[in-house]
Write an enzyme that holds these catalytic residues in place. Structure first.
Site, short mmCIF file in Angstrom:
data_model
loop_
_atom_site.label_atom_id
_atom_site.label_comp_id
_atom_site.label_asym_id
_atom_site.label_seq_id
_atom_site.Cartn_x
_atom_site.Cartn_y
_atom_site.Cartn_z
CB CYS A 1 -0.91 -0.01 1.23
SG CYS A 1 -1.95 1.46 1.39
CB CYS B 1 -10.12 11.62 15.23
SG CYS B 1 -10.87 10.64 16.54
#
Length: 412
Positions: free
Chosen positions: A106, A369
């Site tokens: 990734c 968040c």
């Protein structure tokens, strides 16, 4: 007009061209599947980012957006491990499913994480280690947690095993550890015993007896936020405490927090973790009380504080306990700092902030968040008399539908 001569490519050039096209197709397919890369071409177009810009515009505030590197930023990852046709299947769950998409290679991962994943995957291909099977609760390895020490590029790996102890795990675990230790990738290797029959949805078991370090130094992994001004702090990040996945970008949030804490402030920090924000205020506060519910955080805070100049240490203290248990400290503070989980502020904390009044101006620094929860909390704070002084958005997870919100509230 003469015809252009057709360019003839050598067999090697043709092979390389085919490889480049194949890699390009693989990357495009990964972006369509990997939930962390959906908006990677334009991270600022993610729905949550657009929603946040509209929300602050309605409040009469501009929301500057900060975006750093789009590749190699993730230095901490928790990944699921399941049984695959060719061995271990390691990756992320696709949205609203229990199907795993592989994240091997990734682009968001720190290169050291990809190297570690490749090593574990190759070893797992032998078939001697079984990935966890959710249908019948069998299998060996349930999750892997990978944390990079950026200064050395070594990886602290945690193997979450479907057993209650090393004895119960047996020979398959011993075999895996023997294979892993041959690699020079590791800062340390940890085991977390989290048996499926415990009936918990948590990735990690947090009981003391569930943890065992089997390789590496006893000294905790350390991270310094070099771009933050003030006294240098080495944060401690063993695997059983929370660590931001994108420390490079979170450094900018810590720097911003310093800017909005007046000199000699009395500061109370809730949801403080290991003191990632609070410890970087040591030279700006007359006192700091940091707190968090994870009982392991206090030791990390103390070890980091011990390395600070001796004259600053008496101003710093840590209290173990969830945020709701610390609300009595809110009215005593000049500055309150909160960095809650995605669900937002506990109701008791929100009520304490709404009621809190001091003779002089009080300030709240809210790091969020989870934007939907922040939006809810923000409206309640405004209704209670707080005003938004400053706000910024940070793209901490480029490619995902996510925004970290930094907001400063003042109340006279």
């Amino acid at each position: 007009m003469p015809k252009r001569k057709r360019e003839t490519k050598t067999p090697t050039q043709l092979r390389n061209a085919r490889k480049r096209k194949a890699k390009k197709r693989e990357k495009a397919t990964a972006r369509l599947q990997d939930p962390s890369l959906v908006y990677i071409d334009d991270p600022l177009s993610a729905p949550t980012v657009l929603q946040a810009k509209h929300f602050f515009k309605e409040l009469g505030q501009r929301l500057p957006l900060q975006l750093k590197a789009k590749e190699g930023w993730r230095s901490s990852a928790k990944l699921a491990v399941r049984r695959g046709a060719d061995g271990l299947k390691i990756g992320l769950f696709l949205p609203k499913s229990h199907e795993i998409i592989s994240v091997l290679g990734c682009s968001a991962h720190h290169p050291a994480i990809n190297q570690a994943l490749e090593a574990i995957t190759v070893i797992g291909a032998s078939g001697k280690i079984k990935g966890y099977d959710e249908l019948d609760g069998t299998g060996d390895l349930r999750y892997v947690k990978l944390d990079v020490e950026r200064s050395t590029e070594l990886v602290q790996v945690t193997l979450v095993w479907n057993a209650s102890s090393q004895e119960e795990a047996g020979s398959s675990l011993s075999w895996l550890l023997k294979k892993l230790k041959r690699h020079e990738l590791w800062h340390s290797i940890w085991l977390n015993f989290n048996a499926a029959d415990k009936h918990t949805s948590r990735i990690l078991a947090y009981e003391k007896e569930a943890w065992l370090q089997v390789h590496g130094p006893k000294r905790f992994l350390r991270e310094a936020l070099h771009s933050v001004e003030g006294e240098a702090v080495e944060l401690c990040f063993p695997p059983f405490v929370f660590r931001q996945a994108n420390l490079c970008a979170f450094e900018d949030i810590v720097s911003l927090a310093r800017h909005f804490v007046p000199a000699q402030s009395v500061v109370v920090e809730l949801y403080g973790g290991v003191g990632t924000i609070g410890l970087h205020l040591a030279d700006r506060v007359s006192s700091l009380v940091c707190s968090d519910e994870n009982p392991h955080n206090r030791l990390c805070f103390k070890r980091s504080a011990k390395a600070l100049p001796e004259e600053l240490r008496p101003h710093l203290s840590y209290v173990q306990g969830d945020a709701a248990s610390q609300v009595k400290s809110v009215p005593t503070a000049d500055v309150v700092i909160v960095d809650p989980p995605r669900k937002g502020l506990d109701e008791a904390v929100l009520q304490a902030l709404c009621r809190s009044r001091k003779k002089k101006q009080q300030r709240l620094i809210y790091v969020s968040c989870g934007f939907p929860a922040f939006q809810r909390d923000c409206q309640k704070l405004i209704d209670a008399g707080w005003t938004v002084h400053h706000a910024e958005g940070f793209i901490l997870f480029p490619g995902a539908d996510h925004l970290e919100t930094f907001c400063v509230f003042d109340r006279a």
